[in-house]
Design an enzyme around this catalytic site. Sequence first.
Site, PDB file in Angstrom:
ATOM      1  N   ARG A  47       0.783  -1.089   0.141  1.00 31.53           N
ATOM      2  CA  ARG A  47      -0.032  -0.024  -0.076  1.00 31.53           C
ATOM      3  C   ARG A  47       0.924   1.118   0.046  1.00 31.53           C
ATOM      4  O   ARG A  47       1.115   1.756  -0.976  1.00 31.53           O
ATOM      5  CB  ARG A  47      -0.949  -0.169   1.119  1.00 31.53           C
ATOM      6  CG  ARG A  47      -2.100   0.960   1.015  1.00 31.53           C
ATOM      7  CD  ARG A  47      -1.899   2.330   1.577  1.00 31.53           C
ATOM      8  NE  ARG A  47      -1.346   2.658   2.785  1.00 31.53           N
ATOM      9  CZ  ARG A  47      -0.866   3.799   3.115  1.00 31.53           C
ATOM     10  NH1 ARG A  47      -0.726   4.849   2.291  1.00 31.53           N
ATOM     11  NH2 ARG A  47      -0.510   3.761   4.278  1.00 31.53           N
ATOM     12  N   GLU A  48       1.548   1.665   1.265  1.00 26.45           N
ATOM     13  CA  GLU A  48       2.446   2.809   1.077  1.00 26.45           C
ATOM     14  C   GLU A  48       3.637   2.570   0.244  1.00 26.45           C
ATOM     15  O   GLU A  48       3.985   3.537  -0.580  1.00 26.45           O
ATOM     16  CB  GLU A  48       2.890   2.943   2.598  1.00 26.45           C
ATOM     17  CG  GLU A  48       4.039   3.981   2.802  1.00 26.45           C
ATOM     18  CD  GLU A  48       3.303   5.356   2.963  1.00 26.45           C
ATOM     19  OE1 GLU A  48       2.342   5.729   3.560  1.00 26.45           O
ATOM     20  OE2 GLU A  48       4.160   6.217   2.023  1.00 26.45           O
ATOM     21  N   HIS A 107      -6.759  -0.344   2.786  1.00 25.92           N
ATOM     22  CA  HIS A 107      -6.656   1.144   3.223  1.00 25.92           C
ATOM     23  C   HIS A 107      -7.565   2.125   2.624  1.00 25.92           C
ATOM     24  O   HIS A 107      -7.470   2.256   1.317  1.00 25.92           O
ATOM     25  CB  HIS A 107      -5.312   1.697   3.354  1.00 25.92           C
ATOM     26  CG  HIS A 107      -4.726   2.768   3.716  1.00 25.92           C
ATOM     27  ND1 HIS A 107      -4.639   4.040   3.148  1.00 25.92           N
ATOM     28  CD2 HIS A 107      -4.355   3.236   4.833  1.00 25.92           C
ATOM     29  CE1 HIS A 107      -4.205   4.910   3.705  1.00 25.92           C
ATOM     30  NE2 HIS A 107      -3.861   4.546   5.107  1.00 25.92           N
ATOM     31  N   ARG A 167     -10.072   0.143  11.742  1.00 22.70           N
ATOM     32  CA  ARG A 167      -9.358   1.284  12.389  1.00 22.70           C
ATOM     33  C   ARG A 167      -9.452   2.726  11.955  1.00 22.70           C
ATOM     34  O   ARG A 167      -9.663   2.608  10.510  1.00 22.70           O
ATOM     35  CB  ARG A 167      -7.637   0.810  11.881  1.00 22.70           C
ATOM     36  CG  ARG A 167      -6.515   1.742  12.610  1.00 22.70           C
ATOM     37  CD  ARG A 167      -5.628   2.504  11.623  1.00 22.70           C
ATOM     38  NE  ARG A 167      -5.938   2.974  10.365  1.00 22.70           N
ATOM     39  CZ  ARG A 167      -5.253   3.379   9.652  1.00 22.70           C
ATOM     40  NH1 ARG A 167      -4.110   2.647   9.453  1.00 22.70           N
ATOM     41  NH2 ARG A 167      -5.671   3.986   8.276  1.00 22.70           N
ATOM     42  N   THR A 201       2.567  12.205   8.506  1.00 23.39           N
ATOM     43  CA  THR A 201       2.492  12.049   7.144  1.00 23.39           C
ATOM     44  C   THR A 201       3.648  12.820   6.784  1.00 23.39           C
ATOM     45  O   THR A 201       4.035  12.609   5.495  1.00 23.39           O
ATOM     46  CB  THR A 201       1.000  12.647   6.856  1.00 23.39           C
ATOM     47  OG1 THR A 201       0.134  12.021   7.499  1.00 23.39           O
ATOM     48  CG2 THR A 201       0.834  12.675   5.338  1.00 23.39           C
ATOM     49  N   HIS A 230       6.811   8.715   8.671  1.00 18.47           N
ATOM     50  CA  HIS A 230       7.559   8.959   7.494  1.00 18.47           C
ATOM     51  C   HIS A 230       9.051   9.320   7.864  1.00 18.47           C
ATOM     52  O   HIS A 230       9.187   9.665   8.940  1.00 18.47           O
ATOM     53  CB  HIS A 230       6.920  10.017   6.589  1.00 18.47           C
ATOM     54  CG  HIS A 230       5.778   9.316   5.858  1.00 18.47           C
ATOM     55  ND1 HIS A 230       6.205   8.965   4.468  1.00 18.47           N
ATOM     56  CD2 HIS A 230       4.662   9.102   5.981  1.00 18.47           C
ATOM     57  CE1 HIS A 230       5.119   8.527   3.827  1.00 18.47           C
ATOM     58  NE2 HIS A 230       4.247   8.404   4.927  1.00 18.47           N
ATOM     59  N   HIS A 325      39.362  -3.057  16.942  1.00 16.89           N
ATOM     60  CA  HIS A 325      38.023  -3.669  16.992  1.00 16.89           C
ATOM     61  C   HIS A 325      38.061  -5.030  16.653  1.00 16.89           C
ATOM     62  O   HIS A 325      37.560  -5.868  17.327  1.00 16.89           O
ATOM     63  CB  HIS A 325      37.369  -2.928  15.936  1.00 16.89           C
ATOM     64  CG  HIS A 325      36.695  -1.531  16.298  1.00 16.89           C
ATOM     65  ND1 HIS A 325      35.441  -0.874  16.180  1.00 16.89           N
ATOM     66  CD2 HIS A 325      37.390  -0.609  16.758  1.00 16.89           C
ATOM     67  CE1 HIS A 325      35.139   0.103  16.523  1.00 16.89           C
ATOM     68  NE2 HIS A 325      36.295   0.683  17.152  1.00 16.89           N
TER      69      HIS A 325
HETATM   70  N1  LIG Z   1       0.271   7.243   4.096  1.00 20.18           N
HETATM   71  C1  LIG Z   1      -0.690   8.340   4.762  1.00 20.18           C
HETATM   72  C2  LIG Z   1      -1.460   6.997   5.490  1.00 20.18           C
HETATM   73  C3  LIG Z   1      -1.510   6.908   6.869  1.00 20.18           C
HETATM   74  C4  LIG Z   1      -2.422   6.037   7.434  1.00 20.18           C
HETATM   75  C5  LIG Z   1      -1.840   5.425   8.664  1.00 20.18           C
HETATM   76  N2  LIG Z   1      -1.940   4.244   8.732  1.00 20.18           N
HETATM   77  C6  LIG Z   1       0.044   9.141   5.661  1.00 20.18           C
HETATM   78  O1  LIG Z   1       1.363   8.834   5.910  1.00 20.18           O
HETATM   79  O2  LIG Z   1      -0.686   9.713   6.259  1.00 20.18           O
HETATM   80 ZN   LIG Z   2       2.340   7.439   4.581  1.00 27.06          ZN
END
Ligand SMILES: N[C@@H](CCCC[NH3+])C(=O)O
Ligand SMILES: [Zn+2]
Length: 440
Positions: A47-48, A107, A167, A201, A230, A325
């Site tokens: 997803r991400e 998502h 969620r 984010t 992030h 080392h």
């Molecule tokens: N990629 C989006 C979704 C966030 C959802 C949290 N799991 C962000 O960074 O905001």
């Molecule tokens: Zn994100």
Amino acid sequence: MTAENQAFQKVTESTGSNPIQANPYGPNPSDFLSNVGNFQLIDSTLREGEQFANAFFSTEKKIEIAKALDAFGVDYIELTSPVASEQSRKDCEAICKLGLKAKILTHIRCHMDDAKVAVETGVDGVDVVIGTSKFLRQYSHGKDMNYIAKSAIEVIEFVKSKGIEIRFSSEDSFRSDLVDLLNIYKTVSKIGVNRIGIADTVGCANPRQVYELVRTLKSVVNCDIECHFHNDTGCAIANAYCALEAGAKLIDVCVLGIGERNGIVPIGGLMARMIVADPDYVKSKYKLHKIRDLENLVADAVEVNIPFNNPITGFCAFTHKAGIHAKAILANPSTYEILDPHDFGMKRYIHFANRLTGWNAIKSRVDQLNLSLTDSEVKIVTAKIKKMGDIRPLNIDDVDSIIKDYHAEINTPTLIPKKTKADEEPLDISGEPATKKVKK
Ligand SMILES: N[C@@H](CCCC[NH3+])C(=O)O
Ligand SMILES: [Zn+2]
């Protein structure tokens, strides 16, 4: 046993009676909120990770990655919204049918149109997200907090009615108004959600801010907390760790940390961090030996190299170079290592082919070559290696040749008869010593 007692038992068990063996980075016994020894992973590579600049995953590749993530032991696999594209929806359905152990999530935006499609895909749960910061409210979706609360309630109740997990997450949480956040989370917690999520984010949060926000939320909601960080300012793993310390339960990760811009918490890096905090939990729950293959699979799919400084799998992650080392590492690896490469199916290397090398490292190379030299001989050959290393970069072959030549030199029996004084004199063309000839 209460959670507090369990936590205490765990701490005292891991500490044992020998204080020297106590893990100095382990949970603080006074901190019973901490989940560093009881966390879950939501992998979002599919997803991400699809938002990573280079990413394009075919259906087959998605299935291969989902299976690899499952074999590694992630708790959840999060997939791109089924409304993103027709193929995304089909892929989501296909992955749901694989019968993996990991729960499958998708998502979506906080919108009934998305929710209706999502619940039909066969997922185990739906992750709903909506921007709450002024930036996102003004420049992204243009809605106010009342609208957000209303649509959140509608979507949550709908997903719950389908009997699957839900969620609710804010987006850009660290630039959102704290009162707005507390209000919306209290509202969704009251209706009943499996988790609330916070998302950094833009990657602006630091570990202290994360700790404070999670602690605060912990006191207003009665569900688990999931965090999404992030890595724009390089704090993603540290933020994840602090979130767990403060009582968050789930961390969003991606293989190699791929995602929008420079991505999110990398699964490998987080494992490196967490194995230090709770080795038993991490080793028993996740198949750490599979990290390298998992990373290679995704690196190939998105056409990137594994970074040289990647935790665990970077090419030099377990390579020791300095002579001092190397000496200590050979005596006891823990002297200069917090991670044991064998936990991850990796090997330790002593980089001995350079001018910083020391005689202990060279001695170990001599042993590997099955040669026998005394310590003082090893010191002599080490000096030769360092001298050469001052002139140019060395490789293993260079060092091996120097060692082998030296070994041969001191072990070759002298076959040539001892030279006489006359032998040492320069010879002329007739073969006679030049000086003699002059005398003639
Ligand atoms: N990629 C989006 C979704 C966030 C959802 C949290 N799991 C962000 O960074 O905001
Ligand atoms: Zn994100």
